[in-house]
Scaffold this motif. Structure first.
Motif, short mmCIF file in Angstrom:
data_model
loop_
_atom_site.label_atom_id
_atom_site.label_comp_id
_atom_site.label_asym_id
_atom_site.label_seq_id
_atom_site.Cartn_x
_atom_site.Cartn_y
_atom_site.Cartn_z
N ASP A 275 21.08 10.15 80.81
CA ASP A 275 21.71 10.39 79.52
C ASP A 275 21.34 11.74 78.94
O ASP A 275 22.15 12.39 78.28
N ARG A 294 31.34 10.75 78.78
CA ARG A 294 30.57 9.54 79.05
C ARG A 294 31.52 8.35 79.03
O ARG A 294 32.17 8.08 78.03
N GLU A 297 27.77 2.82 81.04
CA GLU A 297 26.33 2.77 81.33
C GLU A 297 26.06 1.78 82.47
O GLU A 297 26.76 0.78 82.63
#
Length: 322
Positions: A275, A294, A297
């Motif tokens: 990150d 992004r 995750e």
């Protein structure tokens, strides 16, 4: 370098040759097989260096004929792209195979099949396998504005369903959108992985690169990489699908699940990084004219699962390890 080794990645344009010819986009014809072959080297952290191609045609025609002009433009597209990407256009074979090469488009001008091989190198210190992915890392998505060479047969069927066949003048806008060439991410990814640094040290550590084509996110990302390693992911910020992809889905009456299992959905590649490196990654991609953001995750679940938020309708789609 002495500790590096060579590799070769073969692939081809597939049925996108039908779209490229129908759109008369011969000047950009080589992007597809170059993206497919080079992408299969850079996805493991390598660098593409050399191109070899094989072009089979029904006929090349004679000098001055439209079909001959088309094939001259097709081959010149390799030269231009090789120069832009710092690749060696090394060798090739071109053959006329009358009766063996045809097209489903009855009005096709240039009937051909095109494949190639990218030859590249790997550095054992920076090879990328996905084995070092950890929970909490983020998934970056590299934007793709066209269909790439992903699910083209499905797109062609959709256009035929909507317009009858490619000879319908009203189909031309859709054909041109579907023929838009693939974006090349390879020079950016090789740069990020340190291939142009004096010490070959990566500028940005990358723990996984997935070339999202020929199987889409479910196959390439979930089933091939994450699930065997007991990992999961939540992708809640993917790129919007290209307009032509939405149209093809509508014409064929496809569900969100079918769309993401057939096409890339707007991202030609997924990259897993830390990150803390997000902004550096976005900025470096921008230097190469590539949009990155992004997308989600990496997580750890009792049962490996990849969950995506569809950008077609907003539906939440879960894929579970079997």
């Amino acid at each position: 370098p002495a500790d590096c080794w060579m590799d070769a990645a073969p692939d081809g344009d597939g049925t996108k040759v039908v779209l490229l010819d129908a759109a008369s986009d011969y000047d950009n014809a080589a992007y597809g097989w170059i993206a497919m072959t080079c992408g299969d080297i850079t996805r493991w952290g390598g660098i593409s260096l050399i191109l070899v191609n094989n072009l089979d045609t029904e006929t090349l025609g004679k000098l001055g004929e439209p079909v001959n002009d088309a094939f001259r433009a097709i081959l010149k597209s390799v030269q231009r792209i090789a120069n832009e990407q710092q690749l060696v256009m090394f060798k090739g074979e071109t053959a006329e195979l009358p009766g063996c090469v045809t097209s489903p488009n009855k009005s096709a001008l240039a009937k051909y099949l095109w494949s190639g091989v990218a030859i590249g190198a790997y550095n054992p210190k920076t090879i990328i396998t996905g084995d070092n992915i950890r929970e909490g890392m983020i998934v970056m998505a590299l934007r793709e504005l066209g269909l790439r060479n992903n699910g083209i047969s499905s797109a062609r069927k959709a256009i035929n369903m909507a317009f009858g066949d490619f000879s319908n003048p009203e189909a031309q806008e859709a054909i041109k959108k579907a023929a838009v060439h693939a974006i090349l991410y390879d020079k950016f990814l090789a740069t990020a992985n340190g291939w142009f640094a004096k010490d070959f040290k990566p500028l940005i550590p990358m723990y996984l690169i997935v070339h999202v084509t020929g199987g889409a996110i479910k196959s390439k990302f979930a089933e091939d990489i994450l699930f065997p390693r007991g990992l999961s992911a939540e992708l809640d910020n993917l790129w919007e699908p290209p307009e032509i992809m939405r149209q093809c889905a509508q014409w064929r009456g496809m569900s969100d699940e079918e769309c993401y299992e057939t096409w890339h959905g707007g991202q030609g590649a997924l990259v897993v990084i830390n990150d803390a490196d997000k902004q550096r990654f976005i900025d470096l991609a921008g230097n190469f004219g590539i949009e990155a953001k992004r997308a989600g995750e990496i997580t750890k679940e009792d049962r490996p699962t990849v969950i995506i938020e569809s950008k077609f309708t907003g539906k939440i789609i879960p894929w579970f390890a079997e």
